[in-house]
Design a protein around this motif. Structure first.
Motif, short mmCIF file in Angstrom:
data_model
loop_
_atom_site.label_atom_id
_atom_site.label_comp_id
_atom_site.label_asym_id
_atom_site.label_seq_id
_atom_site.Cartn_x
_atom_site.Cartn_y
_atom_site.Cartn_z
N ARG A 108 0.84 -1.21 0.00
CA ARG A 108 0.00 0.00 0.00
C ARG A 108 0.87 1.26 0.00
NH1 ARG A 108 -5.24 -0.62 0.12
NH2 ARG A 108 -5.71 1.37 1.07
N ILE A 109 1.79 1.30 -0.96
CA ILE A 109 2.67 2.45 -1.12
C ILE A 109 2.37 3.11 -2.46
CG2 ILE A 109 5.07 3.21 -1.43
CD1 ILE A 109 5.90 0.96 0.47
N ALA A 110 2.17 4.43 -2.41
CA ALA A 110 1.95 5.24 -3.61
C ALA A 110 3.19 6.09 -3.81
CB ALA A 110 0.72 6.12 -3.42
N LEU A 111 3.92 5.83 -4.90
CA LEU A 111 5.18 6.51 -5.17
C LEU A 111 4.99 7.51 -6.30
CD1 LEU A 111 8.31 6.78 -4.89
CD2 LEU A 111 8.47 4.88 -6.52
N PHE A 112 5.43 8.74 -6.05
CA PHE A 112 5.40 9.80 -7.05
C PHE A 112 6.83 10.22 -7.35
CE2 PHE A 112 1.37 10.14 -4.87
CZ PHE A 112 0.46 10.35 -5.90
N VAL A 113 7.17 10.33 -8.63
CA VAL A 113 8.46 10.86 -9.05
C VAL A 113 8.16 12.25 -9.61
CG1 VAL A 113 10.50 10.52 -10.48
CG2 VAL A 113 9.27 8.53 -9.59
N ASP A 114 8.36 13.26 -8.76
CA ASP A 114 7.97 14.62 -9.11
C ASP A 114 9.06 15.35 -9.88
OD1 ASP A 114 5.54 14.28 -7.85
OD2 ASP A 114 6.14 15.28 -6.00
N GLY A 115 8.67 16.00 -10.96
CA GLY A 115 9.59 16.81 -11.74
C GLY A 115 9.88 18.12 -11.02
N CYS A 116 11.12 18.55 -11.08
CA CYS A 116 11.54 19.76 -10.36
C CYS A 116 10.78 21.00 -10.82
CB CYS A 116 13.05 19.97 -10.52
SG CYS A 116 14.02 18.73 -9.64
N PHE A 117 10.54 21.14 -12.10
CA PHE A 117 9.83 22.32 -12.60
C PHE A 117 8.36 22.29 -12.20
CE2 PHE A 117 7.12 24.25 -15.88
CZ PHE A 117 7.49 25.58 -15.71
N TRP A 118 7.65 21.24 -12.58
CA TRP A 118 6.20 21.20 -12.40
C TRP A 118 5.78 21.16 -10.94
CZ3 TRP A 118 3.26 22.79 -16.06
CH2 TRP A 118 3.67 22.66 -17.38
N LEU B 198 0.57 4.70 2.00
CA LEU B 198 1.76 5.45 2.40
C LEU B 198 2.23 6.20 1.16
CD1 LEU B 198 4.07 6.17 4.35
CD2 LEU B 198 5.25 4.13 3.50
N VAL B 199 2.28 7.52 1.26
CA VAL B 199 2.67 8.35 0.12
C VAL B 199 4.18 8.60 0.19
CG1 VAL B 199 2.38 10.57 -1.03
CG2 VAL B 199 0.42 9.45 0.06
N VAL B 200 4.86 8.30 -0.90
CA VAL B 200 6.30 8.54 -1.01
C VAL B 200 6.50 9.44 -2.22
CG1 VAL B 200 8.58 7.52 -1.35
CG2 VAL B 200 6.85 6.30 -0.01
N ARG B 201 7.09 10.61 -1.99
CA ARG B 201 7.38 11.55 -3.08
C ARG B 201 8.88 11.71 -3.18
NH1 ARG B 201 3.39 14.30 -5.61
NH2 ARG B 201 1.34 14.05 -4.68
N VAL B 202 9.39 11.56 -4.40
CA VAL B 202 10.82 11.75 -4.65
C VAL B 202 10.95 12.76 -5.79
CG1 VAL B 202 11.44 9.46 -3.83
CG2 VAL B 202 11.01 9.80 -6.26
N TRP B 203 12.09 13.44 -5.82
CA TRP B 203 12.35 14.41 -6.89
C TRP B 203 13.05 13.72 -8.04
CZ3 TRP B 203 9.65 18.56 -6.69
CH2 TRP B 203 9.30 19.11 -5.46
N ASP C 161 18.85 10.07 -6.90
CA ASP C 161 19.45 8.88 -7.48
C ASP C 161 18.43 7.73 -7.45
OD1 ASP C 161 21.41 7.05 -8.42
OD2 ASP C 161 21.76 6.40 -6.36
N PRO C 162 18.11 7.16 -8.62
CA PRO C 162 17.11 6.08 -8.67
C PRO C 162 17.46 4.87 -7.81
CG PRO C 162 17.67 6.82 -10.88
CD PRO C 162 18.61 7.50 -9.94
N GLU C 163 18.74 4.54 -7.71
CA GLU C 163 19.14 3.39 -6.90
C GLU C 163 18.87 3.64 -5.42
OE1 GLU C 163 19.94 0.55 -8.31
OE2 GLU C 163 19.84 1.47 -10.30
N GLN C 164 19.15 4.86 -4.96
CA GLN C 164 18.87 5.20 -3.55
C GLN C 164 17.37 5.24 -3.30
OE1 GLN C 164 20.95 8.85 -2.76
NE2 GLN C 164 22.95 7.85 -2.74
N VAL C 165 16.62 5.75 -4.26
CA VAL C 165 15.15 5.77 -4.13
C VAL C 165 14.64 4.33 -4.00
CG1 VAL C 165 13.00 6.25 -5.36
CG2 VAL C 165 14.81 7.97 -5.32
N ALA C 166 15.13 3.45 -4.87
CA ALA C 166 14.69 2.06 -4.83
C ALA C 166 15.05 1.40 -3.50
CB ALA C 166 15.30 1.29 -6.00
N ASP C 167 16.23 1.69 -2.98
CA ASP C 167 16.62 1.14 -1.67
C ASP C 167 15.66 1.61 -0.58
OD1 ASP C 167 18.75 -0.21 -2.81
OD2 ASP C 167 20.24 1.33 -2.27
N ARG C 168 15.31 2.89 -0.60
CA ARG C 168 14.36 3.43 0.39
C ARG C 168 13.00 2.75 0.27
NH1 ARG C 168 14.91 9.37 -1.01
NH2 ARG C 168 12.67 9.33 -0.80
N VAL C 169 12.55 2.57 -0.95
CA VAL C 169 11.24 1.95 -1.17
C VAL C 169 11.25 0.50 -0.71
CG1 VAL C 169 9.55 1.26 -2.92
CG2 VAL C 169 10.57 3.54 -3.01
#
Length: 152
Positions: free
Chosen positions: A70-80, A121-126, A130-138
């Motif tokens: 039950r994790i919702a992951l968002f990869v947010d763009g810096c501009f938008w 559980l909402v997880v937002r990353v920029w 680093d995708p590898e670090q994001v994946a480790d956190r997830v």
């Protein structure tokens, strides 16, 4: 409760180059999102892409949904999404962009509240993370929310 922030009609692009860039901007399947998804997949996680989580507003879509944990992951763009490190408001049509980008941030916070209320559980990353670090956190979050942890 979120109320749509209307920036008004979009002003004309400041140049032909700007117009081309904005037309080609993707809503889903961006390079940073694909990199995170590949890193998650390499770690054995399976997920849904660009879906509305059960129990939430069908118009709010999640970049990567891990149903079991039950994790919702968002990869947010810096501009938008107005990254505090890299987000910049364009100089041309500045007032319009300020309203537009503020509306995106307000909608993001409301989405977080709705998903949390529905048990996600909402997880937002920029996009610059680093995708590898994001994946480790997830993976760590998935393991903390599962009865049987993943062996990674």
């Amino acid at each position: 409760m979120y109320r749509y922030v209307d920036a008004g009609p979009a002003p004309p692009a400041s140049s032909a180059a700007t117009s081309r860039v904005m037309r080609r901007t993707r809503r889903t399947g961006t390079a940073p999102e694909l990199a995170v998804r590949r890193a998650l997949h390499r770690r054995g996680l399976r997920y849904l892409v660009d879906v509305a989580p059960p129990g939430t507003n069908r118009r709010r879509r999640v970049d990567v949904l891990l149903r079991g944990a039950r994790i919702a992951l968002f990869v947010d763009g810096c501009f938008w999404h107005s990254c505090p490190e890299h987000g910049q408001v364009p100089k041309a049509n500045r007032e319009w962009w300020e309203v537009k980008l503020h509306g995106v941030v307000v909608r993001d916070r409301d989405t977080d509240v709705q998903l949390t209320a529905a048990g996600w559980l909402v997880v937002r990353v920029w996009e610059h993370e680093d995708p590898e670090q994001v994946a480790d956190r997830v993976v760590a979050l998935v393991n903390s929310r599962r009865v049987r942890p993943l062996l990674v």
